[in-house]
Design a protein around this motif. Structure first.
Motif, PDB file in Angstrom:
ATOM      1  N   GLY A 627       0.808  -1.215   0.000  1.00  0.00           N
ATOM      2  CA  GLY A 627       0.000   0.000   0.000  1.00  0.00           C
ATOM      3  C   GLY A 627       0.840   1.264   0.000  1.00  0.00           C
ATOM      4  O   GLY A 627       0.403   2.309  -0.503  1.00  0.00           O
ATOM      5  N   TRP A 628       2.053   1.180   0.530  1.00  0.00           N
ATOM      6  CA  TRP A 628       2.922   2.360   0.569  1.00  0.00           C
ATOM      7  C   TRP A 628       3.228   2.905  -0.819  1.00  0.00           C
ATOM      8  O   TRP A 628       3.588   4.087  -0.964  1.00  0.00           O
ATOM      9  CB  TRP A 628       4.227   2.034   1.289  1.00  0.00           C
ATOM     10  N   THR A 629       3.093   2.079  -1.865  1.00  0.00           N
ATOM     11  CA  THR A 629       3.390   2.565  -3.214  1.00  0.00           C
ATOM     12  C   THR A 629       2.385   3.613  -3.679  1.00  0.00           C
ATOM     13  O   THR A 629       2.633   4.302  -4.676  1.00  0.00           O
ATOM     14  CB  THR A 629       3.418   1.411  -4.231  1.00  0.00           C
ATOM     15  N   TRP A 630       1.262   3.745  -2.993  1.00  0.00           N
ATOM     16  CA  TRP A 630       0.255   4.733  -3.382  1.00  0.00           C
ATOM     17  C   TRP A 630       0.429   6.061  -2.640  1.00  0.00           C
ATOM     18  O   TRP A 630      -0.333   7.001  -2.875  1.00  0.00           O
ATOM     19  CB  TRP A 630      -1.155   4.192  -3.092  1.00  0.00           C
ATOM     20  N   SER A 631       1.406   6.129  -1.748  1.00  0.00           N
ATOM     21  CA  SER A 631       1.504   7.302  -0.871  1.00  0.00           C
ATOM     22  C   SER A 631       1.871   8.569  -1.625  1.00  0.00           C
ATOM     23  O   SER A 631       1.603   9.675  -1.148  1.00  0.00           O
ATOM     24  CB  SER A 631       2.519   7.044   0.248  1.00  0.00           C
ATOM     25  N   THR A 632       2.503   8.452  -2.813  1.00  0.00           N
ATOM     26  CA  THR A 632       2.815   9.663  -3.561  1.00  0.00           C
ATOM     27  C   THR A 632       1.554  10.329  -4.100  1.00  0.00           C
ATOM     28  O   THR A 632       1.569  11.512  -4.431  1.00  0.00           O
ATOM     29  CB  THR A 632       3.763   9.343  -4.732  1.00  0.00           C
ATOM     30  N   ASP A 633       0.468   9.573  -4.180  1.00  0.00           N
ATOM     31  CA  ASP A 633      -0.818  10.145  -4.595  1.00  0.00           C
ATOM     32  C   ASP A 633      -1.606  10.655  -3.387  1.00  0.00           C
ATOM     33  O   ASP A 633      -2.106  11.781  -3.383  1.00  0.00           O
ATOM     34  CB  ASP A 633      -1.638   9.091  -5.338  1.00  0.00           C
ATOM     35  N   TYR A 634      -1.676   9.830  -2.336  1.00  0.00           N
ATOM     36  CA  TYR A 634      -2.569  10.141  -1.220  1.00  0.00           C
ATOM     37  C   TYR A 634      -1.876  10.788  -0.027  1.00  0.00           C
ATOM     38  O   TYR A 634      -2.553  11.431   0.784  1.00  0.00           O
ATOM     39  CB  TYR A 634      -3.246   8.852  -0.723  1.00  0.00           C
ATOM     40  N   GLY A 635      -0.547  10.607   0.095  1.00  0.00           N
ATOM     41  CA  GLY A 635       0.084  10.944   1.362  1.00  0.00           C
ATOM     42  C   GLY A 635      -0.192   9.839   2.375  1.00  0.00           C
ATOM     43  O   GLY A 635      -0.845   8.841   2.075  1.00  0.00           O
ATOM     44  N   THR A 636       0.295  10.004   3.593  1.00  0.00           N
ATOM     45  CA  THR A 636       0.034   9.021   4.648  1.00  0.00           C
ATOM     46  C   THR A 636      -0.356   9.733   5.934  1.00  0.00           C
ATOM     47  O   THR A 636       0.001  10.896   6.158  1.00  0.00           O
ATOM     48  CB  THR A 636       1.266   8.127   4.936  1.00  0.00           C
ATOM     49  N   SER A 637      -1.057   9.008   6.804  1.00  0.00           N
ATOM     50  CA  SER A 637      -1.504   9.573   8.080  1.00  0.00           C
ATOM     51  C   SER A 637      -0.349   9.840   9.028  1.00  0.00           C
ATOM     52  O   SER A 637      -0.544  10.473  10.074  1.00  0.00           O
ATOM     53  CB  SER A 637      -2.503   8.619   8.745  1.00  0.00           C
ATOM     54  N   GLU A 638       0.841   9.391   8.699  1.00  0.00           N
ATOM     55  CA  GLU A 638       1.991   9.650   9.559  1.00  0.00           C
ATOM     56  C   GLU A 638       2.508  11.071   9.419  1.00  0.00           C
ATOM     57  O   GLU A 638       3.277  11.537  10.259  1.00  0.00           O
ATOM     58  CB  GLU A 638       3.098   8.632   9.246  1.00  0.00           C
ATOM     59  N   ARG A 639       2.083  11.762   8.356  1.00  0.00           N
ATOM     60  CA  ARG A 639       2.461  13.153   8.164  1.00  0.00           C
ATOM     61  C   ARG A 639       1.273  14.029   8.549  1.00  0.00           C
ATOM     62  O   ARG A 639       0.173  13.852   8.031  1.00  0.00           O
ATOM     63  CB  ARG A 639       2.874  13.416   6.720  1.00  0.00           C
ATOM     64  N   PRO A 640       1.465  14.989   9.451  1.00  0.00           N
ATOM     65  CA  PRO A 640       0.333  15.786   9.956  1.00  0.00           C
ATOM     66  C   PRO A 640      -0.487  16.428   8.851  1.00  0.00           C
ATOM     67  O   PRO A 640      -1.727  16.428   8.898  1.00  0.00           O
ATOM     68  CB  PRO A 640       1.000  16.831  10.845  1.00  0.00           C
TER      69      PRO A 640
END
Length: 732
Positions: A627-640
């Motif tokens: 799932g981390w491969t999608w973080s460039t689109d959505y971001g992650t909850s670990e970043r405020p």
């Protein structure tokens, strides 16, 4: 920083989450019976209007009110976290109860049996893929119609007799995903998997005999197979501890396998020990001279390096080492490498890189950026075969090595050209063309004469001429014009009474283009035949209009994509195609996210929703498998800054007490990409908060993976269930 507050023992004996209960239904004759016992010797088709009175009660589901996560100082309840433990007996109880509920409900829907028979006829026709030429043979993949997988044949000459080479249906290898033919035509490496998993195995076919060699590779995921010499390059993750949906997959690595050796002897070619969340892919040039690797952190942008393929101990030379732009190898001529890139060109262009001077200041532009998006390019026979998207419709253009336009090829209707199949140094290529109402036809392209002819056209029991496809442009909430395809029977009355199915995606630069079997289960053809209207909105966040279009619907602009989709629904209603009571929505994977957001943000706008394999828990999606491969689109909850945006639209976290449309969630237990816990949690919360009469159901298949079900029968049954559900709840 994320922390968990007060997580108790999972399930004390007195807190079993799922007492097993049968669903109840209220029949017209006023007797409260379970759905299993509601038949009373008749079906709903025989009961007529009685079906309108069906009511259901949901299984009692354990809510762990003590499970609370803290994100940047904000407490977020996660009462169904226990559903992440997929093999626990409590989750299995939950699955059994939900399966009983859904199976019994669906068994009473009118037209389900008729739809199964119709879908069987739609599947039952010969289907070919574009042929591949190696040596003296052409290799063909052919499905007789109702075979679960296509069989590999070969012929001497393009129209010669087909001889069977390999039948995956009888080989005991599970689901076959891809063939990669060696340049000399001696071998074919195949990727295959059990139960539809993204975890792949590789076997090698001796093309002279059709027999499998002893070579067997495991633990591939997201891999090319790039032949070089007497073997091939491939990518894999370290072996997982077990088949575990929750385990992150990291440290993707590139290896070389020499035929006849054990996998433990394979040479490690590239590994990034510093950045665990990067994937590496290897390609070899057609002449076998260079190995080109690309590193990816997500769908948008990649680094690219190269080396002499035969020099194991030499370092890779960088061409581009950042991740802001994308680079895709098109081909080579000696020392000249050609790349399709959006570097300095949001719509794409083709650049030439001399391996002696690979720095950007020495790159040469061969085919400049145009107004249309350059979707694909290949170099073969001294010609660039390129595919452009003009308003999400494919057009082919041929160029010479210096970028001179040789010919434009436009095919009839609004359709899609699938990736051309080329063979090294061949003077011909093959490509497939399809549209919303036209099945896949194969064309032959003569690269010397620059002519195109039809090679194969399927014979199918579907009247393509009865339907029309038009493309309209509507205005989204911020004034941006967005295109939408609308498909319906010719002469249909646009009086607002038509059942309508709206589809979209809007993530990861995915392309939603005209294709006959867009859903993979023939939803559109069967829906159209019954008088329905189908619509496809090419919303922002997709890749149909280049990088700028994608950027404007991703990251902190993600809501823009969802607004575009909801504006499409409003357009269909305002222009008398349908009404909110007859509008259904469907999407799979990232399209499932779109559907989940839409039904939670605007439940009054839709009568039915089908999110398939959806990404629905946006606060935790990056913690599962890849799932981390999608973080460039959505971001992650670990970043405020990302957390606040994700919380605003995450479908799971925006369910409140309301009247929601009829919802049928589709997932598979073995989906290890968009893991099924997304769907499990979402359905549990939606059932708990449903204040309307419409059902909230989940269809969970035991087999199959993210890319679909394994057998034709399974696809037929799933397609009939979805169509019967939609057709019933869209007021027909």
């Amino acid at each position: 920083m994320i922390q968990t507050v007060n997580f108790p023992k999972l399930f004390p004996p007195t807190q079993r989450p799922l007492p097993r209960r049968w669903v109840n239904a209220v029949c017209l004759f006023g007797v409260l019976l379970s759905l299993v016992g509601c038949r009373n010797g008749s079906t709903l088709e025989e009961q007529g209007d009685a079906v309108q009175k069906i009511r259901i009660t949901y299984p009692d589901i354990f809510r762990d009110t003590t499970r609370v996560d803290v994100y940047h100082g904000k407490k977020i309840a996660d009462p169904y976290h226990w559903l992440e433990i997929g093999d626990s007996p409590w989750v299995q109880d939950w699955l059994e109860a939900q399966r009983n509920l859904t199976a019994n409900y669906l068994s009473y829907l009118p037209q389900r049996s008729a739809l199964q028979e119709r879908l069987r006829k739609l599947w039952d026709h010969e289907r070919y893929e574009a042929p591949v030429q190696r040596g003296a043979y052409y290799y063909h993949l052919k499905n007789d119609g109702l075979q679960d997988q296509a069989v590999l044949y070969r012929s001497r000459g393009l129209y010669g007799k087909l001889d069977t080479v390999f039948n995956p249906n009888t080989a005991g290898i599970g689901q076959l995903h891809d063939y990669s033919f060696s340049p000399n035509g001696r071998w074919a490496a195949i990727q295959h998997a059990e139960a539809g998993s993204d975890w792949q195995q590789v076997s090698v076919i001796d093309l002279r005999t059709g027999e499998l060699r002893e070579d067997r590779l495991d633990h591939l995921k997201y891999s090319n197979l790039a032949w070089y010499g007497n073997g091939f390059f491939y990518s894999r993750y370290p072996a997982p501890n077990a088949w575990e949906l929750r385990e992150l997959n990291e440290f993707h690595q590139l290896y070389y396998h020499r035929l006849g050796r054990q996998q433990e002897e394979d040479a490690l070619i590239f590994a990034d020990r510093i950045h665990p969340q990067r994937n590496v892919y290897g390609e070899t040039t057609a002449d076998g001279r260079y190995l080109v690797i690309s590193l990816h952190e997500g769908p948008d942008g990649n680094a690219v390096y190269f080396k002499d393929a035969g020099q194991e101990d030499t370092d890779f030379t960088p061409i581009y080492s950042d991740f802001a732009y994308s680079f895709r190898l098109v081909g080579n001529q000696g020392r000249q490498l050609y790349f399709l890139t959006n570097y300095g060109a949001p719509n794409g262009r083709i650049m030439r890189v001399d391996v002696r001077y690979p720095q950007p200041e020495y790159w040469e532009e061969i085919i400049p950026q145009q107004e249309d998006v350059l979707a694909d390019g290949q170099l073969t026979g001294g010609r660039f075969i390129t595919t452009y998207l003009h308003n999400a419709v494919s057009e082919m253009k041929l160029f010479d090595l210096e970028g001179k336009l040789l010919r434009e090829i436009s095919l009839e209707g609004k359709g899609t050209i699938l990736k051309p199949i080329v063979s090294p140094e061949s003077s011909e290529a093959f490509f497939t063309y399809t549209s919303f109402t036209q099945p896949e036809s194969i064309y032959r392209l003569d690269l010397r004469e620059l002519t195109v002819e039809v090679y194969r056209t399927p014979e199918i029991d579907f009247n393509s001429e009865a339907y029309t496809t038009r493309q309209i442009w509507y205005e989204s909430y911020d004034g941006q014009r967005v295109p939408m395809f609308i498909i319906h029977r010719k002469g249909i009355d646009l009086d607002g009474s038509n059942p309508t199915l709206l589809v979209g995606d809007g993530s990861l630069q995915h392309l939603v283009l005209p294709q006959f079997n867009l859903s993979g289960i023939h939803l559109f053809p069967a829906f159209l035949e019954r008088g329905g209207i189908c619509a496809v909105a090419n919303i922002r966040g997709g890749g149909e209009f280049g990088k700028k279009w994608y950027d404007s619907g991703s990251g902190d602009q993600k809501q823009t994509a969802f607004d575009d989709f909801q504006a499409a629904a409003e357009y269909l209603i305002a222009n008398k195609y349908t009404t909110a009571k007859q509008l259904g929505i469907y999407g799979r994977s990232t399209g499932g996210l779109l559907v989940g957001v839409s039904l939670t943000q605007r439940p009054e706008l839709y009568a039915a929703a089908v999110p398939e394999a959806g990404i629905l828990d946006m606060l935790r999606y990056h913690r599962f498998t890849t799932g981390w491969t999608w973080s460039t689109d959505y971001g992650t909850s670990e970043r405020p800054e990302d957390f606040e945006e994700l919380l605003r639209y995450s479908p799971l976290h925006n369910i409140k007490a309301d009247a929601y449309p009829a919802t049928l969630v589709l997932t598979r237990e073995k989906d290890d990409r968009a893991v099924p816990v997304h769907s499990y949690k979402f359905v549990s919360e939606l059932q708990a908060k449903q204040e309307g009469d419409a059902p909230i159901l989940i269809r969970v298949d035991r087999e199959g993976g993210h890319d679909g079900l394994l057998t034709i029968n399974d696809k037929i049954e799933e397609g009939a269930d979805v169509l019967a559900f939609l057709w019933y709840h869209l007021g027909t």
